[in-house]
Design an enzyme around this catalytic site. Structure first.
Site, PDB file in Angstrom:
ATOM      1  N   TYR A  57      -7.628  -4.679   9.814  1.00  7.10           N
ATOM      2  CA  TYR A  57      -7.350  -4.900  11.235  1.00  7.10           C
ATOM      3  C   TYR A  57      -8.117  -6.113  11.771  1.00  7.10           C
ATOM      4  O   TYR A  57      -7.901  -6.545  12.897  1.00  7.10           O
ATOM      5  CB  TYR A  57      -7.825  -3.698  12.059  1.00  7.10           C
ATOM      6  CG  TYR A  57      -6.990  -2.448  12.004  1.00  7.10           C
ATOM      7  CD1 TYR A  57      -6.526  -1.928  10.814  1.00  7.10           C
ATOM      8  CD2 TYR A  57      -6.706  -1.747  13.174  1.00  7.10           C
ATOM      9  CE1 TYR A  57      -5.799  -0.751  10.776  1.00  7.10           C
ATOM     10  CE2 TYR A  57      -5.973  -0.567  13.157  1.00  7.10           C
ATOM     11  CZ  TYR A  57      -5.521  -0.079  11.952  1.00  7.10           C
ATOM     12  OH  TYR A  57      -4.804   1.072  11.933  1.00  7.10           O
ATOM     13  N   TYR A  82       0.788  -1.223   0.000  1.00  6.61           N
ATOM     14  CA  TYR A  82       0.000   0.000   0.000  1.00  6.61           C
ATOM     15  C   TYR A  82       0.822   1.276   0.000  1.00  6.61           C
ATOM     16  O   TYR A  82       0.324   2.332  -0.349  1.00  6.61           O
ATOM     17  CB  TYR A  82      -0.977   0.004   1.179  1.00  6.61           C
ATOM     18  CG  TYR A  82      -0.548   0.768   2.398  1.00  6.61           C
ATOM     19  CD1 TYR A  82      -1.101   2.019   2.674  1.00  6.61           C
ATOM     20  CD2 TYR A  82       0.397   0.262   3.260  1.00  6.61           C
ATOM     21  CE1 TYR A  82      -0.716   2.716   3.802  1.00  6.61           C
ATOM     22  CE2 TYR A  82       0.767   0.953   4.393  1.00  6.61           C
ATOM     23  CZ  TYR A  82       0.214   2.180   4.652  1.00  6.61           C
ATOM     24  OH  TYR A  82       0.593   2.870   5.762  1.00  6.61           O
ATOM     25  N   LYS A  83       2.090   1.184   0.352  1.00  7.32           N
ATOM     26  CA  LYS A  83       2.831   2.412   0.508  1.00  7.32           C
ATOM     27  C   LYS A  83       4.054   2.381  -0.382  1.00  7.32           C
ATOM     28  O   LYS A  83       4.041   2.817  -1.504  1.00  7.32           O
ATOM     29  CB  LYS A  83       3.231   2.527   1.979  1.00  7.32           C
ATOM     30  CG  LYS A  83       3.437   3.931   2.447  1.00  7.32           C
ATOM     31  CD  LYS A  83       3.313   4.036   3.946  1.00  7.32           C
ATOM     32  CE  LYS A  83       4.648   4.072   4.622  1.00  7.32           C
ATOM     33  NZ  LYS A  83       4.563   4.353   6.039  1.00  7.32           N
ATOM     34  N   ASP A 104      10.106  -3.403 -33.540  1.00  6.73           N
ATOM     35  CA  ASP A 104      10.784  -4.069 -32.411  1.00  6.73           C
ATOM     36  C   ASP A 104      11.825  -5.052 -32.946  1.00  6.73           C
ATOM     37  O   ASP A 104      11.653  -6.271 -32.870  1.00  6.73           O
ATOM     38  CB  ASP A 104       9.679  -4.785 -31.590  1.00  6.73           C
ATOM     39  CG  ASP A 104      10.227  -5.503 -30.366  1.00  6.73           C
ATOM     40  OD1 ASP A 104      11.352  -5.180 -29.943  1.00  6.73           O
ATOM     41  OD2 ASP A 104       9.518  -6.389 -29.846  1.00  6.73           O
ATOM     42  N   GLY A 122      -4.943   8.173  13.549  1.00  9.45           N
ATOM     43  CA  GLY A 122      -5.060   9.570  13.124  1.00  9.45           C
ATOM     44  C   GLY A 122      -6.351   9.729  12.330  1.00  9.45           C
ATOM     45  O   GLY A 122      -6.888   8.746  11.805  1.00  9.45           O
ATOM     46  N   ASP A 123      -6.855  10.959  12.215  1.00  8.39           N
ATOM     47  CA  ASP A 123      -8.133  11.136  11.510  1.00  8.39           C
ATOM     48  C   ASP A 123      -7.950  11.234   9.992  1.00  8.39           C
ATOM     49  O   ASP A 123      -8.869  11.593   9.272  1.00  8.39           O
ATOM     50  CB  ASP A 123      -8.898  12.346  12.053  1.00  8.39           C
ATOM     51  CG  ASP A 123      -8.112  13.637  11.893  1.00  8.39           C
ATOM     52  OD1 ASP A 123      -7.013  13.593  11.296  1.00  8.39           O
ATOM     53  OD2 ASP A 123      -8.586  14.678  12.364  1.00  8.39           O
ATOM     54  N   ASP A 124      -6.750  10.873   9.516  1.00 14.82           N
ATOM     55  CA  ASP A 124      -6.485  10.970   8.078  1.00 14.82           C
ATOM     56  C   ASP A 124      -7.137   9.844   7.280  1.00 14.82           C
ATOM     57  O   ASP A 124      -7.117   9.865   6.067  1.00 14.82           O
ATOM     58  CB  ASP A 124      -4.973  10.959   7.816  1.00 14.82           C
ATOM     59  CG  ASP A 124      -4.290   9.774   8.454  1.00 14.82           C
ATOM     60  OD1 ASP A 124      -4.675   9.404   9.577  1.00 14.82           O
ATOM     61  OD2 ASP A 124      -3.367   9.221   7.835  1.00 14.82           O
ATOM     62  N   GLN A 153      -7.969   4.587   2.656  1.00 13.77           N
ATOM     63  CA  GLN A 153      -8.063   3.803   3.899  1.00 13.77           C
ATOM     64  C   GLN A 153      -9.482   3.788   4.483  1.00 13.77           C
ATOM     65  O   GLN A 153      -9.725   3.126   5.491  1.00 13.77           O
ATOM     66  CB  GLN A 153      -7.109   4.377   4.948  1.00 13.77           C
ATOM     67  CG  GLN A 153      -5.648   4.215   4.590  1.00 13.77           C
ATOM     68  CD  GLN A 153      -4.781   4.438   5.812  1.00 13.77           C
ATOM     69  OE1 GLN A 153      -4.704   3.619   6.702  1.00 13.77           O
ATOM     70  NE2 GLN A 153      -4.136   5.576   5.866  1.00 13.77           N
TER      71      GLN A 153
HETATM   72  C1  SPV Z   1       8.332  -7.090 -25.123  1.00 17.78           C
HETATM   73  O1  SPV Z   1       7.445  -6.620 -24.402  1.00 17.78           O
HETATM   74  O2  SPV Z   1       9.029  -6.388 -25.822  1.00 17.78           O
HETATM   75  C2  SPV Z   1       8.571  -8.523 -25.120  1.00 17.78           C
HETATM   76  C3  SPV Z   1       7.509  -9.418 -24.732  1.00 17.78           C
HETATM   77  O3  SPV Z   1       9.624  -8.915 -25.472  1.00 17.78           O
HETATM   78  S1  SPV Z   1       6.695  -9.901 -26.142  1.00 17.78           S
HETATM   79  O4  SPV Z   1       6.272  -8.713 -26.845  1.00 17.78           O
HETATM   80  O5  SPV Z   1       5.599 -10.733 -25.750  1.00 17.78           O
HETATM   81  O6  SPV Z   1       7.638 -10.626 -26.946  1.00 17.78           O
HETATM   82 MG    MG Z   2      10.844  -7.489 -26.367  1.00 19.26          MG
END
Ligand code: SPV
Ligand code: MG
Length: 669
Positions: free
Chosen positions: A313, A281-282, A442, A328-330, A336
């Protein structure tokens, strides 16, 4: 603020109990007299000056007070006419000491519980303790209320009256009015009445407001019967228990202040949040649970420290059934709020009470937290955290980030469900998304310098650990440099895939030509990377493309065992099938022989499997590899199209995040 305690009375109704000492020195519990209890409560609330009027046995009383060794400066004022006058004259005797400050005025035989004193002290106006629930006493004080304030106090008033106790907080301007009339009374030989008689004449100028203490303990002891009844109530008050939950890994004066307040209410147990609950949570705790626990064990007044495993709790409250929960009253609003509501519900089931104190928003505490948060973003603090999270949680989640703003989204997005909060544990710097953000395919076209720039942008504004998509890792001779750079930057893990040549995105599968590296070559690359790294924390994960390239399960497993033997710190198994069967089969077969090496999956296509199921099956890291990119860009395309269609921006407005939201998303230093 000074306290005036009136101890000049004879206490003759107590019989032989007061033969050898003043009434206030009568024992009320195994460890306290009426007076020592009063004084300790005053100290707990920060009052360190007491003017005490005395009468008979004044020497014994003075000696007793100094023997208590409390951090109080006492001034004793003896009323020489204690056997012939009432306490109005005792106050008169002390008058010269009482003109420079607000005062707490109380009778020396008064026993009260801490919440009563707290309510009186909290008042911004002059006030007196009254009860709307107790029946009107025959012989004791009653207060008549008119126009919201007290018009008169005395034993003879029954009409429009409430039971009242001689416990006041009186602001200096009101007190000077009352005191002036006390002086007039005494100088006119009117010394045998109550000080309240003088007040009743000036109540239009000296405004004292009622503080309703209902049926909380606040009672005078006049007789042995009173002593018996009140002692029993003190025992019950002393046995009250208090519960507080803490997650902090550093303790400042604000924490000490609220712990002190909690201690006043009873015997305090602190529930320290588990590392997992804090991280959820933090932010990742700077100190592990055991160290945080010992911080609290060493604070005076804390009776017990236990673990609170979740933000909720409920489990600990059901176990301990504390009389009070302090907070605290926060948490009245914000994320929360549901936790608070659950606390109120559980307390309601057995009659416990929630006590909330104003939250201290002192800028210096915010600054301290920002400094510590900044620590977490530093390379040495960030790098090792992925390993720690994997061993702490069993399964960690990582979300794709390709810029500062997407990093912030991964850093900050929090969801509260059934008393638990959820956040992503880490960030995935995807080659696909990093390239897409730059409008490039890519294919390892975006060079490392540019990829590092993306990492840097993200690191500048976040603290969470980073998993870097290292594509094929390039030539081994180049990969070693990449490892060193990533490690130096504070990245936690690089994932390299066992492909060679012109890499294309795995999700194309066999639709494009892709070549898998030999086991030998790839093992050499892993070994070289492991030799190059300087810390124990950095992880190299070997990604197996056998299922993507339809090379079969046996090939995938053979590679997995070989790569982990070569030193890979984790194994990523990839698939582009919707059906998770082959992933499950791989995990099961790998885990039969290797129970320790973390397994990483990227469920872009097999996306019906829940994190919990992955965990059950032995997966350790789930990467959501591209969802921010795939949701963000269509929204942008839509906005662009809408403006083109309407030749203005108005129609696009409803699709837009408000400027205010943008501003709050991005922190200002
Ligand atoms: C990417 O996020 O670049 C990965 C994962 O290599 S995938 O696209 O599934 O190949
Ligand atoms: Mg990749």
């Amino acid at each position: 603020m000074k306290a005036i305690i009136l101890n000049s009375g004879l206490g003759h109704r107590m019989g032989s109990i007061t033969d050898t000492h003043p009434k206030c020195m009568t024992e009320i519990s195994s460890d306290n007299t009426i007076l020592s209890r009063q004084l300790k409560k005053l100290v707990a609330f920060g009052i360190d000056q007491v003017i005490m009027t005395t009468g008979y046995y004044n020497g014994i009383l003075e000696e007793y007070c100094s023997g208590l060794h409390l951090p109080i400066k006492f001034t004793f004022v003896n009323n020489p006419l204690y056997d012939k006058t009432n306490y109005i004259y005792s106050i008169y005797c002390a008058k010269d000491l009482l003109k420079d400050d607000d005062v707490i005025l109380m009778h020396g035989d008064l026993v009260f519980e801490p919440l009563v004193l707290e309510a009186i002290l909290k008042s911004d106006v002059s006030c007196m303790a009254v009860s709307s629930t107790l029946p009107l006493p025959d012989k004791d004080f009653k207060a008549v209320i008119k126009d919201g304030h007290i018009e008169k106090v005395g034993i003879e008033f029954f009409d429009k009256a409430m039971a009242a106790q001689p416990l006041y907080k009186i602001l200096k301007e009101d007190w000077l009015v009352w005191l002036e009339n006390i002086e007039k009374f005494c100088e006119n030989d009117n010394r045998n009445c109550y000080a309240e008689n003088a007040f009743n004449e000036v109540s239009d100028r000296c405004h004292i407001y009622p503080v309703d203490i209902k049926d909380m303990l606040c009672a005078e002891i006049d007789t042995p019967q009173d002593l018996e009844v009140v002692s029993a109530r003190v025992k019950e008050v002393n046995n009250r228990t208090v519960y507080m939950c803490c997650s902090t890994d550093y303790i400042h004066s604000g924490h000490i202040a609220i712990i002190n307040k909690a201690c006043r209410l009873g015997r305090l147990t602190i529930g320290v949040l588990s590392d997992e609950a804090v991280a959820s949570y933090k932010r990742y705790p700077l100190l592990p649970f055991e160290e945080r626990k010992s911080l609290f064990e060493n604070i005076a007044g804390v009776e017990k420290v236990i673990e609170q495993k979740a933000l909720s709790y409920a489990d600990n409250l059901k176990l301990l059934k504390p009389d009070y929960v302090v907070h605290g009253d926060d948490w009245v609003e914000g994320f929360q709020k549901p936790i608070r509501e659950e606390v109120v519900k559980v307390l309601g089931e057995y009659g416990g009470k929630l006590v909330e104190y104003p939250y201290s928003s002192d800028p210096k505490y915010k600054q301290l937290d920002a400094t510590l948060r900044a620590e977490l973003s530093m390379p040495d603090m960030r790098r090792g955290r992925l390993r720690k999270l994997i061993s702490m949680k069993g399964l960690v989640t990582a979300m794709e980030a390709h810029s500062g703003i997407t990093g912030l989204i991964v850093e900050k997005t929090t969801v509260l469900q059934e008393g638990k909060t959820y956040q992503f544990d880490a960030m995935w710097i995807s080659s696909l998304c990093d390239s897409t953000a730059k409008g490039k395919p890519d294919i390892e076209l975006v060079d490392m310098t540019s990829r590092f720039r993306t990492i840097d942008d993200i690191m500048e504004v976040t603290t969470k650990p980073i998993i870097f998509d290292g594509d094929t890792g390039g030539l081994t001779e180049h990969f070693v440099y990449t490892v060193r750079s990533l490690e130096r930057m504070g990245v936690s893990m690089v994932i390299i895939e066992d492909k060679t040549g012109l890499k294309k995105n795995s999700l194309f599968g066999t639709e494009v030509k892709q070549t898998q590296d030999t086991i030998e070559n790839f093992c050499e690359k892993i070994k070289a990377g492991k030799r190059a790294q300087k810390t124990k924390e950095f992880m190299i994960c070997a990604r197996i493309e056998s299922l993507i390239l339809e090379q079969g399960m046996d090939d995938a497993l053979k590679r997995a065992f070989a790569f982990s033997k070569a030193g890979a710190d984790a194994i990523m198994i990839h698939s582009r099938k919707k059906d998770p069967a082959e992933i499950f089969e791989f995990v099961e077969k790998f885990r039969k022989e290797n129970t320790v090496t973390p397994i990483v999956v990227v469920p872009t296509s097999f996306n019906t499997v829940t994190e919990e199921e992955f965990k059950q099956r032995g997966v350790n890291v789930v990467i959501y590899a591209n969802q921010l990119t795939r949701t963000g860009f269509p929204a942008m395309q839509n906005a662009a199209r809408t403006i083109l269609e309407h030749h203005r921006a108005k129609e696009c407005d409803d699709m837009c995040m408000s400027i205010k939201e943008i501003i709050t998303l991005i922190p200002e230093e």
